[in-house]
Design an enzyme around this catalytic site. Structure first.
Site, PDB file in Angstrom:
ATOM      1  N   SER A 140       0.849  -1.201   0.000  1.00  0.00           N
ATOM      2  CA  SER A 140       0.000   0.000   0.000  1.00  0.00           C
ATOM      3  C   SER A 140       0.875   1.238   0.000  1.00  0.00           C
ATOM      4  O   SER A 140       2.051   1.177   0.385  1.00  0.00           O
ATOM      5  CB  SER A 140      -0.863   0.002   1.263  1.00  0.00           C
ATOM      6  OG  SER A 140      -1.605   1.204   1.350  1.00  0.00           O
ATOM      7  N   TYR A 153      -3.750  -0.910  10.267  1.00  0.00           N
ATOM      8  CA  TYR A 153      -3.564  -1.208   8.836  1.00  0.00           C
ATOM      9  C   TYR A 153      -2.196  -0.719   8.355  1.00  0.00           C
ATOM     10  O   TYR A 153      -1.456  -1.447   7.689  1.00  0.00           O
ATOM     11  CB  TYR A 153      -4.696  -0.560   8.033  1.00  0.00           C
ATOM     12  CG  TYR A 153      -4.596  -0.801   6.546  1.00  0.00           C
ATOM     13  CD1 TYR A 153      -4.749  -2.082   6.021  1.00  0.00           C
ATOM     14  CD2 TYR A 153      -4.343   0.250   5.660  1.00  0.00           C
ATOM     15  CE1 TYR A 153      -4.652  -2.304   4.654  1.00  0.00           C
ATOM     16  CE2 TYR A 153      -4.246   0.036   4.301  1.00  0.00           C
ATOM     17  CZ  TYR A 153      -4.407  -1.246   3.802  1.00  0.00           C
ATOM     18  OH  TYR A 153      -4.308  -1.472   2.448  1.00  0.00           O
TER      19      TYR A 153
HETATM   20  O1  NJP Z   1     -10.065  -5.408  -1.159  1.00  0.00           O
HETATM   21  P1  NJP Z   1     -11.379  -6.308  -1.304  1.00  0.00           P
HETATM   22  P2  NJP Z   1      -8.987  -4.923  -2.250  1.00  0.00           P
HETATM   23  N1  NJP Z   1      -7.566 -15.382   3.160  1.00  0.00           N
HETATM   24  O2  NJP Z   1     -11.994  -6.299   0.038  1.00  0.00           O
HETATM   25  C1  NJP Z   1      -9.656 -11.776   0.201  1.00  0.00           C
HETATM   26  C2  NJP Z   1      -4.577  -3.585  -0.826  1.00  0.00           C
HETATM   27  N2  NJP Z   1      -4.888  -2.161  -0.994  1.00  0.00           N
HETATM   28  O3  NJP Z   1      -9.160  -5.618  -3.528  1.00  0.00           O
HETATM   29  O4  NJP Z   1     -11.664 -14.102   1.651  1.00  0.00           O
HETATM   30  C3  NJP Z   1      -7.733 -15.359   1.833  1.00  0.00           C
HETATM   31  O5  NJP Z   1     -12.189  -5.854  -2.472  1.00  0.00           O
HETATM   32  C4  NJP Z   1     -11.133 -11.504  -0.061  1.00  0.00           C
HETATM   33  O6  NJP Z   1     -11.888 -12.675  -0.320  1.00  0.00           O
HETATM   34  P3  NJP Z   1     -12.706 -13.487   0.824  1.00  0.00           P
HETATM   35  C5  NJP Z   1      -5.256  -4.244   0.350  1.00  0.00           C
HETATM   36  O7  NJP Z   1      -4.592  -3.980   1.564  1.00  0.00           O
HETATM   37  C6  NJP Z   1      -6.121  -1.740  -1.341  1.00  0.00           C
HETATM   38  O8  NJP Z   1      -8.956  -3.448  -2.253  1.00  0.00           O
HETATM   39  O9  NJP Z   1     -13.502 -14.473   0.081  1.00  0.00           O
HETATM   40  N3  NJP Z   1      -8.296 -14.333   1.180  1.00  0.00           N
HETATM   41  C7  NJP Z   1     -11.075 -10.671  -1.315  1.00  0.00           C
HETATM   42  O10 NJP Z   1     -10.950 -11.492  -2.448  1.00  0.00           O
HETATM   43  C8  NJP Z   1      -5.155  -5.701  -0.052  1.00  0.00           C
HETATM   44  O11 NJP Z   1      -3.922  -6.252   0.331  1.00  0.00           O
HETATM   45  C9  NJP Z   1      -6.383  -0.380  -1.484  1.00  0.00           C
HETATM   46  O12 NJP Z   1     -13.530 -12.464   1.565  1.00  0.00           O
HETATM   47  C10 NJP Z   1      -8.722 -13.298   1.919  1.00  0.00           C
HETATM   48  C11 NJP Z   1      -9.798  -9.868  -1.142  1.00  0.00           C
HETATM   49  O13 NJP Z   1      -8.998 -10.556  -0.173  1.00  0.00           O
HETATM   50  C12 NJP Z   1      -5.258  -5.652  -1.577  1.00  0.00           C
HETATM   51  O14 NJP Z   1      -5.041  -4.298  -1.947  1.00  0.00           O
HETATM   52  C13 NJP Z   1      -5.376   0.545  -1.255  1.00  0.00           C
HETATM   53  C14 NJP Z   1      -8.577 -13.256   3.304  1.00  0.00           C
HETATM   54  C15 NJP Z   1     -10.066  -8.462  -0.656  1.00  0.00           C
HETATM   55  O15 NJP Z   1     -10.804  -7.768  -1.621  1.00  0.00           O
HETATM   56  C16 NJP Z   1      -6.585  -6.101  -2.142  1.00  0.00           C
HETATM   57  O16 NJP Z   1      -7.651  -5.388  -1.512  1.00  0.00           O
HETATM   58  C17 NJP Z   1      -4.138   0.080  -0.898  1.00  0.00           C
HETATM   59  C18 NJP Z   1      -7.978 -14.367   3.932  1.00  0.00           C
HETATM   60  N4  NJP Z   1      -7.819 -14.426   5.249  1.00  0.00           N
HETATM   61  C19 NJP Z   1      -3.893  -1.268  -0.768  1.00  0.00           C
HETATM   62  N5  NJP Z   1      -9.102 -12.096   3.767  1.00  0.00           N
HETATM   63  C20 NJP Z   1      -7.726   0.174  -1.868  1.00  0.00           C
HETATM   64  N6  NJP Z   1      -8.678  -0.661  -2.215  1.00  0.00           N
HETATM   65  O17 NJP Z   1      -7.896   1.416  -1.865  1.00  0.00           O
HETATM   66  C21 NJP Z   1      -9.550 -11.424   2.680  1.00  0.00           C
HETATM   67  O18 NJP Z   1      -3.183   0.996  -0.665  1.00  0.00           O
HETATM   68  N7  NJP Z   1      -9.330 -12.139   1.564  1.00  0.00           N
END
Ligand code: NJP
Length: 240
Positions: A140, A153
């Site tokens: 991030s 975070y």
């Molecule tokens: O978030 P979201 P993003 N084991 O909530 C999965 C970084 N980032 O795409 O587990 C396995 O739409 C979850 O699936 P599910 C952020 O920190 C973002 O934005 O089925 N999977 C879903 O597919 C992160 O590292 C922004 O609920 C797990 C996904 O993760 C990355 O981008 C800014 C899990 C999350 O999708 C992707 O986030 C930034 C687990 N324990 C960095 N827990 C931003 N969006 O603005 C969750 O600087 N998932």
């Protein structure tokens, strides 16, 4: 370059991870899609319907060692190896320190830091054995500077940044490249938000981050891209 390579994309069920999965599949990669809920199987089915046959969903919590190890073994045996790991799974919330519970603190570290550690650790013996591999972590912009109300975070993303830098130095002699993609504000479902709403229309899209990942993964073998930082033009942030 990426055609027929094998990738693991964590957090591929929605948001940035799903966009990365589509981008890498379009480049001809065979993919293991990882998510903790059974939504991941819907993404597998959706991608297959669109003609991407070489994808398989794995319902795995990246913070659980045994499940991660079993998934990586199955992928290596089933697909014949792994070339690219994309550590994208993550979560976040924005709260004052005194409002953050110990459980919330632990969970965000378990997913964002331990998850990256476990997935990386699991692919390393294989990548070392073949003296090749790329590990890309979606960290991030707050892995490099701080914001108010985001202490837990932000701390996880600083941790991931340190982990990736140290690992990059540890494994470069094996031909393994480790880097991070550091986005600013991306329109996804992050922090229980909605994707595609008016407020976020000028934010980065998952596809923008997917482009950066594909660029990093397809760099010539002698080249390591340590870090790609991307912000939407509308985001006001400190420039070093
Ligand atoms: O978030 P979201 P993003 N084991 O909530 C999965 C970084 N980032 O795409 O587990 C396995 O739409 C979850 O699936 P599910 C952020 O920190 C973002 O934005 O089925 N999977 C879903 O597919 C992160 O590292 C922004 O609920 C797990 C996904 O993760 C990355 O981008 C800014 C899990 C999350 O999708 C992707 O986030 C930034 C687990 N324990 C960095 N827990 C931003 N969006 O603005 C969750 O600087 N998932």
């Amino acid at each position: 370059m990426l055609k027929n390579q094998v990738g693991i994309v964590t957090g591929a069920s929605r948001g940035i991870g799903k966009a990365i999965a589509y981008k890498l599949a379009e480049k001809g990669m065979k993919l293991a899609l990882v998510g903790s809920s059974d939504d991941i199987h819907n993404v597998e089915a959706e991608m297959k319907e669109k003609g991407f046959d070489q994808v398989k969903g794995y319902q795995v919590d990246v913070s659980e060692e045994k499940s991660v190890d079993a998934m990586v073994s199955t992928v290596i045996n089933g697909f014949g190896g792994v070339d690219v790991l994309v550590n994208n799974a993550g979560m976040g919330f924005f709260k004052l320190v005194e409002d953050t519970t110990v459980e919330e603190w632990r969970r965000v570290f378990d997913v964002n830091v331990q998850g990256v550690f476990l997935c990386s650790k699991a692919v390393l013996p294989h990548m070392k054995g073949k003296k090749a591999g790329t590990i890309i972590t979606i960290s991030s912009d707050v892995g490099r500077y701080t914001i108010a109300n985001g202490s837990a975070y932000t701390a996880t993303k600083y941790a991931v940044q340190g982990f990736s830098g140290s690992l990059a130095q540890e494994v470069r002699e094996y031909g393994i490249r480790v880097g991070t993609v550091n986005p600013g504000m991306v329109d996804s479902y992050f922090n229980n938000s909605e994707q595609g709403v008016e407020d976020k229309k000028d934010w980065l899209k998952g596809e923008d981050i997917a482009e950066a990942v594909a660029y990093m993964a397809s760099a010539p073998k002698h080249m390591l891209i340590d870090e790609i930082v991307v912000h939407p033009l509308v985001q006001n942030y400190p420039i070093a």
